[in-house]
Design an enzyme around this catalytic site. Structure first.
Site, PDB file in Angstrom:
ATOM      1  N   SER A   1       0.868  -1.184   0.000  1.00  0.00           N
ATOM      2  CA  SER A   1       0.000   0.000   0.000  1.00  0.00           C
ATOM      3  C   SER A   1       0.898   1.225   0.000  1.00  0.00           C
ATOM      4  O   SER A   1       2.040   1.164   0.471  1.00  0.00           O
ATOM      5  CB  SER A   1      -0.867  -0.010   1.264  1.00  0.00           C
ATOM      6  OG  SER A   1      -1.465   1.254   1.439  1.00  0.00           O
TER       7      SER A   1
ATOM      8  N   TYR B   1      -1.632  -0.448  10.625  1.00  0.00           N
ATOM      9  CA  TYR B   1      -1.712  -0.815   9.202  1.00  0.00           C
ATOM     10  C   TYR B   1      -0.444  -0.375   8.462  1.00  0.00           C
ATOM     11  O   TYR B   1       0.169  -1.158   7.725  1.00  0.00           O
ATOM     12  CB  TYR B   1      -2.961  -0.163   8.598  1.00  0.00           C
ATOM     13  CG  TYR B   1      -3.184  -0.449   7.131  1.00  0.00           C
ATOM     14  CD1 TYR B   1      -3.582  -1.708   6.683  1.00  0.00           C
ATOM     15  CD2 TYR B   1      -3.014   0.562   6.179  1.00  0.00           C
ATOM     16  CE1 TYR B   1      -3.789  -1.952   5.335  1.00  0.00           C
ATOM     17  CE2 TYR B   1      -3.220   0.330   4.828  1.00  0.00           C
ATOM     18  CZ  TYR B   1      -3.610  -0.936   4.410  1.00  0.00           C
ATOM     19  OH  TYR B   1      -3.819  -1.184   3.081  1.00  0.00           O
TER      20      TYR B   1
HETATM   21  P1  NAD Z   1     -10.847  -7.086  -0.020  1.00  0.00           P
HETATM   22  O1  NAD Z   1     -11.300  -7.021   1.392  1.00  0.00           O
HETATM   23  O2  NAD Z   1     -11.864  -6.960  -1.083  1.00  0.00           O
HETATM   24  O3  NAD Z   1     -10.011  -8.408  -0.222  1.00  0.00           O
HETATM   25  C1  NAD Z   1      -9.146  -8.933   0.760  1.00  0.00           C
HETATM   26  C2  NAD Z   1      -9.389 -10.428   0.882  1.00  0.00           C
HETATM   27  O4  NAD Z   1      -8.473 -10.955   1.839  1.00  0.00           O
HETATM   28  C3  NAD Z   1     -10.785 -10.747   1.384  1.00  0.00           C
HETATM   29  O5  NAD Z   1     -11.442 -11.629   0.502  1.00  0.00           O
HETATM   30  C4  NAD Z   1     -10.550 -11.378   2.743  1.00  0.00           C
HETATM   31  O6  NAD Z   1     -11.501 -12.390   3.067  1.00  0.00           O
HETATM   32  C5  NAD Z   1      -9.162 -11.943   2.595  1.00  0.00           C
HETATM   33  N1  NAD Z   1      -8.517 -12.149   3.887  1.00  0.00           N
HETATM   34  C6  NAD Z   1      -8.533 -11.342   4.948  1.00  0.00           C
HETATM   35  N2  NAD Z   1      -7.861 -11.901   5.956  1.00  0.00           N
HETATM   36  C7  NAD Z   1      -7.400 -13.070   5.545  1.00  0.00           C
HETATM   37  C8  NAD Z   1      -6.627 -14.118   6.121  1.00  0.00           C
HETATM   38  N3  NAD Z   1      -6.215 -14.028   7.399  1.00  0.00           N
HETATM   39  N4  NAD Z   1      -6.322 -15.206   5.378  1.00  0.00           N
HETATM   40  C9  NAD Z   1      -6.750 -15.303   4.125  1.00  0.00           C
HETATM   41  N5  NAD Z   1      -7.505 -14.368   3.519  1.00  0.00           N
HETATM   42  C10 NAD Z   1      -7.816 -13.251   4.227  1.00  0.00           C
HETATM   43  O7  NAD Z   1      -9.749  -5.952  -0.174  1.00  0.00           O
HETATM   44  P2  NAD Z   1      -8.924  -5.461  -1.457  1.00  0.00           P
HETATM   45  O8  NAD Z   1      -9.176  -4.025  -1.608  1.00  0.00           O
HETATM   46  O9  NAD Z   1      -9.125  -6.352  -2.593  1.00  0.00           O
HETATM   47  O10 NAD Z   1      -7.439  -5.584  -0.861  1.00  0.00           O
HETATM   48  C11 NAD Z   1      -6.472  -6.477  -1.333  1.00  0.00           C
HETATM   49  C12 NAD Z   1      -5.101  -6.033  -0.822  1.00  0.00           C
HETATM   50  O11 NAD Z   1      -4.806  -4.742  -1.312  1.00  0.00           O
HETATM   51  C13 NAD Z   1      -4.990  -5.951   0.683  1.00  0.00           C
HETATM   52  O12 NAD Z   1      -3.760  -6.445   1.118  1.00  0.00           O
HETATM   53  C14 NAD Z   1      -5.060  -4.470   0.958  1.00  0.00           C
HETATM   54  O13 NAD Z   1      -4.404  -4.087   2.133  1.00  0.00           O
HETATM   55  C15 NAD Z   1      -4.364  -3.928  -0.264  1.00  0.00           C
HETATM   56  N6  NAD Z   1      -4.710  -2.532  -0.512  1.00  0.00           N
HETATM   57  C16 NAD Z   1      -5.963  -2.181  -0.891  1.00  0.00           C
HETATM   58  C17 NAD Z   1      -6.257  -0.861  -1.105  1.00  0.00           C
HETATM   59  C18 NAD Z   1      -7.621  -0.447  -1.530  1.00  0.00           C
HETATM   60  O14 NAD Z   1      -7.841   0.766  -1.629  1.00  0.00           O
HETATM   61  N7  NAD Z   1      -8.540  -1.331  -1.800  1.00  0.00           N
HETATM   62  C19 NAD Z   1      -5.284   0.113  -0.953  1.00  0.00           C
HETATM   63  C20 NAD Z   1      -4.025  -0.267  -0.568  1.00  0.00           C
HETATM   64  C21 NAD Z   1      -3.748  -1.593  -0.337  1.00  0.00           C
END
Ligand code: NAD
Length: 696
Positions: free
Chosen positions: A573, A586
């Protein structure tokens, strides 16, 4: 009474609504729906129908016959080629003899009726010259068992009481078409013909009658085989017992990546594991080695399976897996030498270059069968074909002696120029064909978009997620779009060591190994420092830092064993680069991910394992993170309503654009593919421009 008999699936009410071509398709689909009748893509069916000629307006006889490359079980009307029968008959006057079979194939398109673009197959003459309106050419296990027996002619007479004729082995082509014409014309009482080492032809002048005749003949062969085999030891009797399921999974998950690594030099291989009853009976039998050496007989089988399988020298009683692994290089080299020897002995002046000499089928006593090919479906189907071959050997051996096809004949089929031309016509493989990618958090917004992007490029996907419900939905979405073989899924928690170990093993079991690791599972949390509980801190650490470490460590070990390099992509991120207020837990965990990726890049480089980071920012659409508390907290931090948040982020970006899951997926694809072959230890921000996050 045998339980293995084919049931009559014909429904008169359904059939009464169909046109003649639809009835042919109906019959074909019914026959092809049972693998005992014909293997996937094998066999063909035809009808000679009266149709209006678009050129003359006159009625003419048109041969409808399965076109090149179809499968009778699943084909629609577009799968049939259509040809003027009178023109096909005229071709006989041009036929100079067996040495010109290949040249004759070039005439078939000249006989096309109604500009049908479906190419006619090399089996077309076998249907055209039989003096019956409906013809089935099938590869039933029960009949091939007879066709591949030492005394197959005598057996054919005994079993069918003269109803079915017999022809010696001959490659498909005009000569075989004329042989069929001759035997059928001279023996009008015949209802079909067994072709030595190959399969069955059956016919009738009515569609339904043809279907019932095929069923009846196959069932007769089945009953006879069962009667003759009753009480006899199958495959010389049992030598080994099947080892327990857990142990089997261990053996397979260790062996598959090693085999994959050692056989993917020419082309990346995808593996499939099959432990059905037929396979276990064969691999556990006394006759395994002897019969495996004889090779598969039916050309349809060995085109998929290679003539000989590789018998893995595993002894389930001694559990000598380490020894097997130690000698794997040598035994695979022996197999390749053997194949090269066959190529050298049989090649002709104009033969295509030798193809990949590695095995396709691996038989493991006590365990089951592995099959490897350029993609999952091909590997799975090759395994299914070998099950057909096992059925054939079981049948033939119970009544006679199973004989493989003479080596030169087999070679002439395998390296047939027409077969080579078919291979050359195949579309160029996609950029990730033959690759296996795992995506943690695969049920989430970015995870699923990534899985789709990689699957579009031909990768096989293992989706991993803690949320079982959304995981099942995501997997369905993938398989609906990319086919049932493209994806596998496993529920796991990245914070649990045993779960991670099991999930990485699953990649080996499901597809044979691993190439791409997308570590993406995640959460987001927001709290001022003083309100950050230890629990919240640990939660972030355990998922985003420890979880990424566990996945990286286990995947690294598998990539190393497999010895084919690999690619890790960490989804961090911008918060890993730039501190954000009220998100210390985070931000710190995300920073740890970035540093972990660099450590992996350092240790992985000598092994060809690359590691890079993609930093998303403000990907609201599709993200579960942005449906919960995080969204409210962020909105309140900016004193906005949650509905205004997306626009806020767009305005905040330098490019004034929203970032979508597909944008992140594109960057992940870049790092996962050879497009970035010379990049490791890098970070790519996908944030529509955010100056504080510029890397330096
Ligand atoms: P999302 O919540 O849609 O997807 C994350 C997935 O991870 C979910 O399906 C959840 O069930 C799964 N998960 C959570 N804990 C888990 C565990 N302990 N074991 C296995 N699976 C687990 O979120 P997203 O936006 O698709 O995020 C994906 C990645 O991108 C994350 O690492 C997030 O930190 C990063 N990210 C997202 C954003 C954003 O704006 N969406 C920004 C920066 C970073």
């Amino acid at each position: 009474m045998s339980t293995n008999l084919l049931a009559n699936l014909w429904n008169d009410a359904d059939a009464s609504l169909m046109s003649e071509p639809e009835l042919l398709q109906y019959r074909s689909n019914l026959l092809g729906s049972d693998m005992r009748v014909t293997n996937y893509g094998g066999g063909n069916t035809s009808a000679k129908l009266q149709m209006d000629d678009p050129l003359t307006g006159q009625t003419t006889t048109v041969l409808w016959v399965k076109g090149s490359g179809g499968d009778i079980g699943s084909m629609g009307l577009a799968g049939f080629s259509t040809l003027y029968l009178d023109k096909l008959n005229q071709l006989l006057s041009l036929y100079p003899g067996v040495e010109f079979e290949d040249e004759m194939v070039a005439y078939l398109p000249h006989c096309t009726f109604n500009l049908n673009s479906r190419a006619a197959s090399i089996d077309t003459p076998l249907h055209a010259y039989l003096p019956y309106l409906h013809v089935d050419h099938l590869h039933p296990d029960a009949v091939i068992a007879i066709a591949a027996s030492k005394n197959s002619q005598q057996l054919t007479e005994d079993i069918f009481n003269g109803e079915i004729g017999w022809l010696p082995w001959r490659r498909p082509g005009f000569q075989l078409g004329m042989d069929l014409h001759k035997i059928a014309t001279e023996n009008p009482h015949l209802k079909g013909v067994v072709l030595e080492s190959h399969g069955l032809f059956t016919w009738a002048n009515d569609n339904k009658e043809c279907y019932l005749n095929s069923l009846n003949i196959i069932n007769k062969a089945q009953i006879w085989l069962e009667q003759q085999g009753a009480g006899k030891a199958v495959f010389g009797g049992k030598r080994f017992n099947t080892i327990p399921e857990d142990k089997r999974r261990q053996v397979v998950s260790r062996l598959m990546p090693l085999i994959r690594g050692k056989t993917s030099e020419k082309q990346r291989q995808i593996g499939h594991f099959n432990a059905c009853d037929e396979v276990l009976q064969f691999v556990n039998s006394m006759d395994l080695e002897r019969l495996a050496k004889l090779g598969t007989s039916c050309p349809d089988h060995f085109l998929r399976t290679k003539i000989r399988p590789f018998v893995v020298a595993y002894d389930p009683q001694k559990d000598n897996l380490d020894e097997v692994i130690e000698s794997l290089d040598r035994s695979l080299a022996d197999y390749r030498d053997d194949y090269a020897g066959y190529y050298q002995r049989c090649k002709r002046d104009n033969s295509p270059a030798m193809r990949d000499p590695n095995p396709v089928i691996y038989l493991i006593p006590g365990v089951g069968m592995l099959s490897f090919a350029k993609d999952k479906a091909t590997a799975r189907i090759a395994g299914e074909f070998y099950v057909n071959a096992i059925n054939v050997m079981r049948g033939a051996n119970s009544v006679s002696e199973y004989v493989g096809l003479p080596e030169q004949e087999a070679f002439d089929i395998e390296y047939w120029l027409l077969e080579e031309a078919k291979l050359q016509r195949m579309p160029k493989p996609k950029s990730l064909a033959g690759h296996i990618a795992l995506v943690t958090g695969g049920a989430g917004g970015i995870g699923l978009a990534t899985a789709k992007r990689l699957a579009t490029e031909g990768a096989n996907i293992v989706l991993m997620d803690i949320d079982e419900e959304t995981l099942a939905v995501a997997k369905n979405e993938l398989t609906n779009e990319f086919g049932k073989d493209c994806a596998s899924s496993i529920k796991m928690d990245v914070t649990h060591e045993e779960d991670v170990v099991r999930a990485i093993k699953h990649c080996a079991l499901a597809f044979g190994g691993l190439d791409i690791v997308v570590s993406n599972a995640g959460i987001a949390s927001s709290a001022p420092l003083e309100e950050t509980s230890l629990e919240l801190w640990n939660k972030n650490q355990s998922i985003l830092s420890t979880g990424y470490f566990l996945v990286a460590r286990e995947a690294f070990a598998l990539l190393k064993q497999q010895n084919m390099g690999g690619n890790m992509v960490f989804i961090a991120s911008k918060n890993g680069l730039v501190a954000s207020a009220n998100a210390s837990a985070y931000c710190v965990a995300k920073a740890a991910e970035i540093q972990l990726s660099r450590c992996v890049a350092l240790e992985g480089a000598p092994l060809g394992i690359r590691s890079n980071v993609v930093n998303p920012d403000a990907v609201l659409r599709g993200s579960k993170i942005w449906t919960g508390k995080w969204k409210e907290e962020r909105a309140s931090a900016y004193q906005l309503s949650t509905d205004d948040l997306e626009e806020h982020y767009r305005q905040r970006s330098m490019l004034k654009l929203n970032v979508l899951p597909e944008d992140i997926a594109e960057a992940i694809y870049f790092f996962a593919s050879d497009a970035s072959a010379k990049s490791t230890g890098n970070i790519l921000n996908v944030d529509a421009g955010h100056a504080p996050s510029f890397t330096r």
